[in-house]
Motif scaffolding. Sequence first.
Motif, PDB file in Angstrom:
ATOM      1  N   LEU A 219       8.252  -9.561   0.829  1.00 33.14           N
ATOM      2  CA  LEU A 219       8.715  -8.319   0.215  1.00 33.14           C
ATOM      3  C   LEU A 219       7.970  -8.056  -1.082  1.00 33.14           C
ATOM      4  N   ASP A 220       7.835  -9.080  -1.896  1.00 31.92           N
ATOM      5  CA  ASP A 220       7.109  -8.918  -3.157  1.00 31.92           C
ATOM      6  C   ASP A 220       5.654  -8.528  -2.904  1.00 31.92           C
ATOM      7  N   HIS A 221       5.050  -9.152  -1.889  1.00 29.59           N
ATOM      8  CA  HIS A 221       3.656  -8.830  -1.557  1.00 29.59           C
ATOM      9  C   HIS A 221       3.526  -7.374  -1.124  1.00 29.59           C
ATOM     10  N   ILE A 222       4.451  -6.916  -0.273  1.00 32.58           N
ATOM     11  CA  ILE A 222       4.393  -5.531   0.200  1.00 32.58           C
ATOM     12  C   ILE A 222       4.538  -4.554  -0.957  1.00 32.58           C
ATOM     13  N   LEU A 223       5.509  -4.809  -1.821  1.00 30.47           N
ATOM     14  CA  LEU A 223       5.747  -3.882  -2.928  1.00 30.47           C
ATOM     15  C   LEU A 223       4.549  -3.806  -3.867  1.00 30.47           C
ATOM     16  N   ARG A 224       3.893  -4.934  -4.089  1.00 30.49           N
ATOM     17  CA  ARG A 224       2.719  -4.939  -4.971  1.00 30.49           C
ATOM     18  C   ARG A 224       1.513  -4.286  -4.291  1.00 30.49           C
ATOM     19  N   ALA A 225       1.492  -4.330  -2.953  1.00 32.44           N
ATOM     20  CA  ALA A 225       0.345  -3.782  -2.220  1.00 32.44           C
ATOM     21  C   ALA A 225       0.430  -2.274  -2.036  1.00 32.44           C
ATOM     22  N   LEU A 226       1.626  -1.698  -2.117  1.00 28.22           N
ATOM     23  CA  LEU A 226       1.782  -0.266  -1.883  1.00 28.22           C
ATOM     24  C   LEU A 226       1.058   0.540  -2.957  1.00 28.22           C
ATOM     25  N   LYS A 227       0.245   1.484  -2.515  1.00 29.84           N
ATOM     26  CA  LYS A 227      -0.506   2.352  -3.414  1.00 29.84           C
ATOM     27  C   LYS A 227      -0.333   3.804  -2.974  1.00 29.84           C
ATOM     28  N   PRO A 228      -0.368   4.742  -3.912  1.00 28.74           N
ATOM     29  CA  PRO A 228      -0.293   6.149  -3.511  1.00 28.74           C
ATOM     30  C   PRO A 228      -1.448   6.506  -2.580  1.00 28.74           C
ATOM     31  N   SER A 229      -1.146   7.173  -1.481  1.00 35.57           N
ATOM     32  CA  SER A 229      -2.168   7.553  -0.512  1.00 35.57           C
ATOM     33  C   SER A 229      -2.823   8.868  -0.922  1.00 35.57           C
TER      34      SER A 229
ATOM     35  N   SER B  50       2.434   0.584   8.341  1.00 37.15           N
ATOM     36  CA  SER B  50       3.118  -0.547   8.961  1.00 37.15           C
ATOM     37  C   SER B  50       4.035  -1.247   7.957  1.00 37.15           C
ATOM     38  N   MET B  51       3.553  -1.426   6.728  1.00 39.60           N
ATOM     39  CA  MET B  51       4.377  -2.077   5.704  1.00 39.60           C
ATOM     40  C   MET B  51       5.611  -1.250   5.379  1.00 39.60           C
ATOM     41  N   LEU B  52       5.450   0.059   5.306  1.00 40.57           N
ATOM     42  CA  LEU B  52       6.591   0.926   5.001  1.00 40.57           C
ATOM     43  C   LEU B  52       7.612   0.905   6.133  1.00 40.57           C
ATOM     44  N   GLU B  53       7.144   0.775   7.378  1.00 33.64           N
ATOM     45  CA  GLU B  53       8.089   0.671   8.488  1.00 33.64           C
ATOM     46  C   GLU B  53       8.850  -0.646   8.435  1.00 33.64           C
TER      47      GLU B  53
ATOM     48  N   LEU C 261      12.336  -1.635  -4.573  1.00 29.63           N
ATOM     49  CA  LEU C 261      11.667  -0.345  -4.725  1.00 29.63           C
ATOM     50  C   LEU C 261      11.922   0.244  -6.110  1.00 29.63           C
ATOM     51  N   VAL C 262      13.144   0.094  -6.587  1.00 29.80           N
ATOM     52  CA  VAL C 262      13.474   0.595  -7.926  1.00 29.80           C
ATOM     53  C   VAL C 262      12.794  -0.259  -8.993  1.00 29.80           C
ATOM     54  N   GLU C 263      12.875  -1.583  -8.835  1.00 27.03           N
ATOM     55  CA  GLU C 263      12.313  -2.493  -9.828  1.00 27.03           C
ATOM     56  C   GLU C 263      10.803  -2.316  -9.962  1.00 27.03           C
ATOM     57  N   HIS C 264      10.112  -2.118  -8.838  1.00 25.45           N
ATOM     58  CA  HIS C 264       8.654  -1.953  -8.864  1.00 25.45           C
ATOM     59  C   HIS C 264       8.249  -0.492  -9.064  1.00 25.45           C
ATOM     60  N   ASP C 265       9.218   0.372  -9.279  1.00 24.24           N
ATOM     61  CA  ASP C 265       8.958   1.807  -9.487  1.00 24.24           C
ATOM     62  C   ASP C 265       8.147   2.388  -8.328  1.00 24.24           C
ATOM     63  N   LYS C 266       8.570   2.086  -7.103  1.00 26.17           N
ATOM     64  CA  LYS C 266       7.876   2.567  -5.927  1.00 26.17           C
ATOM     65  C   LYS C 266       8.642   3.679  -5.196  1.00 26.17           C
ATOM     66  N   LEU C 267       9.819   4.034  -5.716  1.00 21.99           N
ATOM     67  CA  LEU C 267      10.601   5.066  -5.054  1.00 21.99           C
ATOM     68  C   LEU C 267       9.851   6.399  -5.061  1.00 21.99           C
ATOM     69  N   GLY C 268       9.205   6.686  -6.169  1.00 24.75           N
ATOM     70  CA  GLY C 268       8.411   7.911  -6.257  1.00 24.75           C
ATOM     71  C   GLY C 268       7.263   7.912  -5.276  1.00 24.75           C
ATOM     72  N   LEU C 269       6.699   6.726  -5.004  1.00 22.54           N
ATOM     73  CA  LEU C 269       5.609   6.626  -4.033  1.00 22.54           C
ATOM     74  C   LEU C 269       6.102   7.000  -2.640  1.00 22.54           C
ATOM     75  N   VAL C 270       7.317   6.567  -2.288  1.00 27.20           N
ATOM     76  CA  VAL C 270       7.868   6.904  -0.975  1.00 27.20           C
ATOM     77  C   VAL C 270       8.032   8.416  -0.845  1.00 27.20           C
ATOM     78  N   VAL C 271       8.594   9.045  -1.892  1.00 29.08           N
ATOM     79  CA  VAL C 271       8.765  10.503  -1.868  1.00 29.08           C
ATOM     80  C   VAL C 271       7.406  11.193  -1.788  1.00 29.08           C
ATOM     81  N   ARG C 272       6.453  10.721  -2.577  1.00 29.57           N
ATOM     82  CA  ARG C 272       5.127  11.342  -2.601  1.00 29.57           C
ATOM     83  C   ARG C 272       4.424  11.211  -1.256  1.00 29.57           C
TER      84      ARG C 272
END
Length: 423
Positions: free
Chosen positions: A15-25, A40-43, A65-76
């Motif tokens: 989970l930590d690896h996925i969250l750190r790997a997520l980047k805005p597309s 695939s990671m988001l699924e 998602l909240v801790e890594h501030d990735k919620l905005g990335l999901v919306v974006r």
Amino acid sequence: MDGSMDGHIISDMELDHILRALKPSDLEDIGGKAWIQQMSMLEELNVQAALEARDGLEERVRDSLVEHDKLGLVVRDMILVEIWREEIMPRILRQGQPESSFQLYMVLFNEANLCNLLETILFHGSTCQSLDERAIDLADYCMRQIHWLLSRDPNQEPSDLGRLHSNEAKLDTPLVELERHNNVIRFQVGLKCLTILRYLTENLEDLPLGVSTRMVITHDVPMSLVSILEEEPWTRERSGCEETFDGHQWRPKDEIQGIHKTEAQAWLALFNLLSRPNTNQKYEIHDYRKAALLRLLGILSRPTPMELPFIESFRKWLLQLQLGSVPSAKPGLLIESVAEIKEGLMNRYRDKFDSIASDQSHIFLKNNQELFDVEITKLIHTFENTAVQKLLKDDDPTHMDKKACVVCQSTPAKNRCSRCHSE
């Protein structure tokens, strides 16, 4: 990722690896290797979040998602795929007929996954609040999907899952098949957006002031919700039989007990907007709106809405409105906010749609299914997890055919993932 992690498909380390790997597309990335890997990671996050919510486990996906501030990335990313669907996909299809619908379908599949992930994690008020200004973009997105639900032609039912899974579908061209997949996904996303909208209305006091203004002034959400409750897009009539969509397929209405969960979400959202000071003080109920709201009294004469605990209070409010005894709105200074994500993306790409479509045409018009094979194999392994199989069975009252592909949801397969195509 086997079934031995007590209902988890993702370990803490993964989970930590996925969250750190997520980047805005970027729009140019869609269909490329890096984008497919992130899809695939988001699924995986989507499925893990659903498991945690169902089983009452520690909600690690939501918190991370909240801790890594990735919620905005999901919306974006969800809005980015929406732009691709509206602007790039039609331009690609004007360049020729696709050999397969699979690659195009996977992009649409990604939008639905992101929407489902948000529907799962935004149940909690603290998660909604962490959206901050991004809640404006999310509210706008939800309203665009709800308007689509209201504008579709009921005589050309777009959400006919029976046709999607029928033997007749094998005769469809990839383009016809794609249109059907697109309409099915948009229908399901629209219903999910009603739930997300309800979550936003429950947390307006803790969101930026512009969010409530956006809902009651810019979009007039109450009137859209009245239309939803009147039209009931989750119901239809076929061959003289009333049917209800249960989240997976259409079933005879008499098989569904109690109020439909989407109808409940619509009533809750409407009640929230009309009963809370931060919105009802901005919302002027003039003659047109009054007449529309009073039509709800007819719907409330049915037994099912009365199952909701707040409905009696709402009915009394409507009766007061009928008598003219509801206080008038006292709008003060209205703050109009900008949907920064959508506007920023449109400004960035508006002059590039044609060139992006041209660059991506070789990916989506040719049968390049092998580009997705590695990630599809991972997804299949995810869905074969014991906990996930139980989740799918519990969530689907009809226990869909296990031979249906868990990725493309087709039985039998045609121009889908390599695994189900071979079985």
